[in-house]
Design a protein around this motif. Sequence first.
Motif, PDB file in Angstrom:
ATOM      1  N   ARG A   1      65.013  68.438  21.097  1.00 43.02           N
ATOM      2  CA  ARG A   1      65.006  66.975  21.119  1.00 43.02           C
ATOM      3  C   ARG A   1      66.438  66.451  21.041  1.00 43.02           C
ATOM      4  O   ARG A   1      66.804  65.514  21.752  1.00 43.02           O
ATOM      5  N   ALA A   2      67.231  67.063  20.178  1.00 43.63           N
ATOM      6  CA  ALA A   2      68.622  66.642  20.057  1.00 43.63           C
ATOM      7  C   ALA A   2      69.354  66.803  21.384  1.00 43.63           C
ATOM      8  O   ALA A   2      70.155  65.952  21.763  1.00 43.63           O
ATOM      9  N   THR A   3      69.053  67.868  22.095  1.00 47.41           N
ATOM     10  CA  THR A   3      69.687  68.083  23.401  1.00 47.41           C
ATOM     11  C   THR A   3      69.269  67.006  24.387  1.00 47.41           C
ATOM     12  O   THR A   3      70.105  66.457  25.108  1.00 47.41           O
ATOM     13  N   ARG A   4      67.978  66.700  24.424  1.00 49.26           N
ATOM     14  CA  ARG A   4      67.500  65.657  25.341  1.00 49.26           C
ATOM     15  C   ARG A   4      68.108  64.300  25.003  1.00 49.26           C
ATOM     16  O   ARG A   4      68.546  63.564  25.888  1.00 49.26           O
ATOM     17  N   VAL A   5      68.132  63.968  23.712  1.00 55.11           N
ATOM     18  CA  VAL A   5      68.702  62.688  23.285  1.00 55.11           C
ATOM     19  C   VAL A   5      70.198  62.667  23.594  1.00 55.11           C
ATOM     20  O   VAL A   5      70.735  61.656  24.060  1.00 55.11           O
ATOM     21  N   GLY A   6      70.878  63.780  23.359  1.00 58.60           N
ATOM     22  CA  GLY A   6      72.304  63.868  23.658  1.00 58.60           C
ATOM     23  C   GLY A   6      72.598  63.640  25.126  1.00 58.60           C
ATOM     24  O   GLY A   6      73.557  62.947  25.484  1.00 58.60           O
ATOM     25  N   ASP A   7      71.770  64.207  25.990  1.00 59.50           N
ATOM     26  CA  ASP A   7      71.952  64.000  27.429  1.00 59.50           C
ATOM     27  C   ASP A   7      71.793  62.530  27.800  1.00 59.50           C
ATOM     28  O   ASP A   7      72.552  61.991  28.609  1.00 59.50           O
ATOM     29  N   GLU A   8      70.805  61.875  27.223  1.00 60.12           N
ATOM     30  CA  GLU A   8      70.593  60.443  27.479  1.00 60.12           C
ATOM     31  C   GLU A   8      71.772  59.615  26.969  1.00 60.12           C
ATOM     32  O   GLU A   8      72.225  58.679  27.633  1.00 60.12           O
ATOM     33  N   ILE A   9      72.253  59.950  25.785  1.00 59.49           N
ATOM     34  CA  ILE A   9      73.388  59.227  25.211  1.00 59.49           C
ATOM     35  C   ILE A   9      74.615  59.397  26.091  1.00 59.49           C
ATOM     36  O   ILE A   9      75.346  58.435  26.362  1.00 59.49           O
ATOM     37  N   LEU A  10      74.858  60.600  26.569  1.00 64.68           N
ATOM     38  CA  LEU A  10      76.017  60.851  27.426  1.00 64.68           C
ATOM     39  C   LEU A  10      75.914  60.046  28.723  1.00 64.68           C
ATOM     40  O   LEU A  10      76.890  59.436  29.155  1.00 64.68           O
ATOM     41  N   LYS A  11      74.737  60.033  29.323  1.00 67.50           N
ATOM     42  CA  LYS A  11      74.533  59.279  30.568  1.00 67.50           C
ATOM     43  C   LYS A  11      74.768  57.784  30.333  1.00 67.50           C
ATOM     44  O   LYS A  11      75.466  57.124  31.115  1.00 67.50           O
ATOM     45  N   CYS A  12      74.215  57.258  29.258  1.00 71.76           N
ATOM     46  CA  CYS A  12      74.394  55.831  28.949  1.00 71.76           C
ATOM     47  C   CYS A  12      75.854  55.514  28.638  1.00 71.76           C
ATOM     48  O   CYS A  12      76.385  54.511  29.111  1.00 71.76           O
ATOM     49  N   ALA A  13      76.487  56.365  27.839  1.00 66.42           N
ATOM     50  CA  ALA A  13      77.884  56.122  27.460  1.00 66.42           C
ATOM     51  C   ALA A  13      78.787  56.120  28.686  1.00 66.42           C
ATOM     52  O   ALA A  13      79.707  55.295  28.791  1.00 66.42           O
ATOM     53  N   ALA A  14      78.537  57.022  29.628  1.00 63.60           N
ATOM     54  CA  ALA A  14      79.348  57.064  30.855  1.00 63.60           C
ATOM     55  C   ALA A  14      79.180  55.767  31.644  1.00 63.60           C
ATOM     56  O   ALA A  14      80.169  55.191  32.127  1.00 63.60           O
ATOM     57  N   GLY A  15      77.954  55.296  31.756  1.00 60.87           N
ATOM     58  CA  GLY A  15      77.718  54.037  32.460  1.00 60.87           C
ATOM     59  C   GLY A  15      78.365  52.859  31.759  1.00 60.87           C
ATOM     60  O   GLY A  15      78.932  51.966  32.403  1.00 60.87           O
ATOM     61  N   ILE A  16      78.297  52.850  30.447  1.00 66.31           N
ATOM     62  CA  ILE A  16      78.901  51.768  29.660  1.00 66.31           C
ATOM     63  C   ILE A  16      80.409  51.748  29.860  1.00 66.31           C
ATOM     64  O   ILE A  16      81.013  50.690  30.071  1.00 66.31           O
ATOM     65  N   LEU A  17      81.034  52.932  29.818  1.00 69.58           N
ATOM     66  CA  LEU A  17      82.495  52.997  30.013  1.00 69.58           C
ATOM     67  C   LEU A  17      82.894  52.513  31.402  1.00 69.58           C
ATOM     68  O   LEU A  17      83.886  51.822  31.563  1.00 69.58           O
ATOM     69  N   MET A  18      82.109  52.884  32.402  1.00 69.46           N
ATOM     70  CA  MET A  18      82.459  52.504  33.774  1.00 69.46           C
ATOM     71  C   MET A  18      82.238  51.028  34.042  1.00 69.46           C
ATOM     72  O   MET A  18      83.024  50.402  34.752  1.00 69.46           O
ATOM     73  N   GLN A  19      81.179  50.454  33.472  1.00 74.38           N
ATOM     74  CA  GLN A  19      80.785  49.114  33.864  1.00 74.38           C
ATOM     75  C   GLN A  19      81.101  48.023  32.852  1.00 74.38           C
ATOM     76  O   GLN A  19      81.292  46.880  33.237  1.00 74.38           O
ATOM     77  N   LYS A  20      81.146  48.344  31.563  1.00 73.18           N
ATOM     78  CA  LYS A  20      81.195  47.282  30.567  1.00 73.18           C
ATOM     79  C   LYS A  20      82.432  47.271  29.681  1.00 73.18           C
ATOM     80  O   LYS A  20      82.739  46.252  29.089  1.00 73.18           O
TER      81      LYS A  20
ATOM     82  N   GLY B   1      91.577  53.656  22.497  1.00 71.66           N
ATOM     83  CA  GLY B   1      90.708  52.730  23.211  1.00 71.66           C
ATOM     84  C   GLY B   1      89.244  53.011  22.961  1.00 71.66           C
ATOM     85  O   GLY B   1      88.442  52.097  22.768  1.00 71.66           O
ATOM     86  N   LEU B   2      88.882  54.282  22.945  1.00 72.37           N
ATOM     87  CA  LEU B   2      87.493  54.660  22.666  1.00 72.37           C
ATOM     88  C   LEU B   2      87.101  54.305  21.231  1.00 72.37           C
ATOM     89  O   LEU B   2      86.008  53.796  20.979  1.00 72.37           O
ATOM     90  N   ASP B   3      88.004  54.580  20.300  1.00 75.28           N
ATOM     91  CA  ASP B   3      87.725  54.237  18.902  1.00 75.28           C
ATOM     92  C   ASP B   3      87.582  52.731  18.730  1.00 75.28           C
ATOM     93  O   ASP B   3      86.750  52.260  17.961  1.00 75.28           O
ATOM     94  N   SER B   4      88.382  51.980  19.462  1.00 76.56           N
ATOM     95  CA  SER B   4      88.307  50.520  19.397  1.00 76.56           C
ATOM     96  C   SER B   4      86.970  50.006  19.938  1.00 76.56           C
ATOM     97  O   SER B   4      86.423  49.034  19.420  1.00 76.56           O
ATOM     98  N   ALA B   5      86.458  50.663  20.954  1.00 79.85           N
ATOM     99  CA  ALA B   5      85.208  50.228  21.589  1.00 79.85           C
ATOM    100  C   ALA B   5      83.974  50.908  20.995  1.00 79.85           C
ATOM    101  O   ALA B   5      82.863  50.680  21.467  1.00 79.85           O
ATOM    102  N   ARG B   6      84.155  51.717  19.968  1.00 79.11           N
ATOM    103  CA  ARG B   6      83.051  52.509  19.409  1.00 79.11           C
ATOM    104  C   ARG B   6      81.835  51.659  19.028  1.00 79.11           C
ATOM    105  O   ARG B   6      80.699  51.983  19.371  1.00 79.11           O
TER     106      ARG B   6
END
Length: 124
Positions: free
Chosen positions: A6-25, A67-72
């Motif tokens: 479950r942690a692996t599945r959730v981690g994959d989702e978090i990584l996908k969302c975080a990448a999109g957030i960094l690119m778009q927002k 920058g990442l720490d600032s946007a955490r």
Amino acid sequence: MLAGKRATRVGDEILKCAAGILMQKVNDPRVNGITLTGVHISNDLKNASIYFSLIGSEEDVRRALAGLDSARGFIKREIGLCVNLRNVPDLVFKYDPTLETGNRLEKLFQKIRTEDSGEDVDQQ
């Protein structure tokens, strides 16, 4: 073992969302050029280490980490909107040097190939 899956599945989702957030927002110029390379999430889903890579100097990496720490907080909130979890894990960003190492090795291999073929090394 189920918790780890479950942690692996959730981690994959978090990584996908975080990448999109960094690119778009995230509009911070310090995070431009960052590639998210992986995530390690604890089995209790309370802590997540997100690994990033960046080709550049040590100063560029320090700036990107700042920058990442600032946007955490913003990233954590956006992940909460993206992933259906009761509690969003605490995020820690860590530098992953594998992309930089691979780039350096590729340049060395190219240099060796051009020296072996007798071509001019300064063509690039």
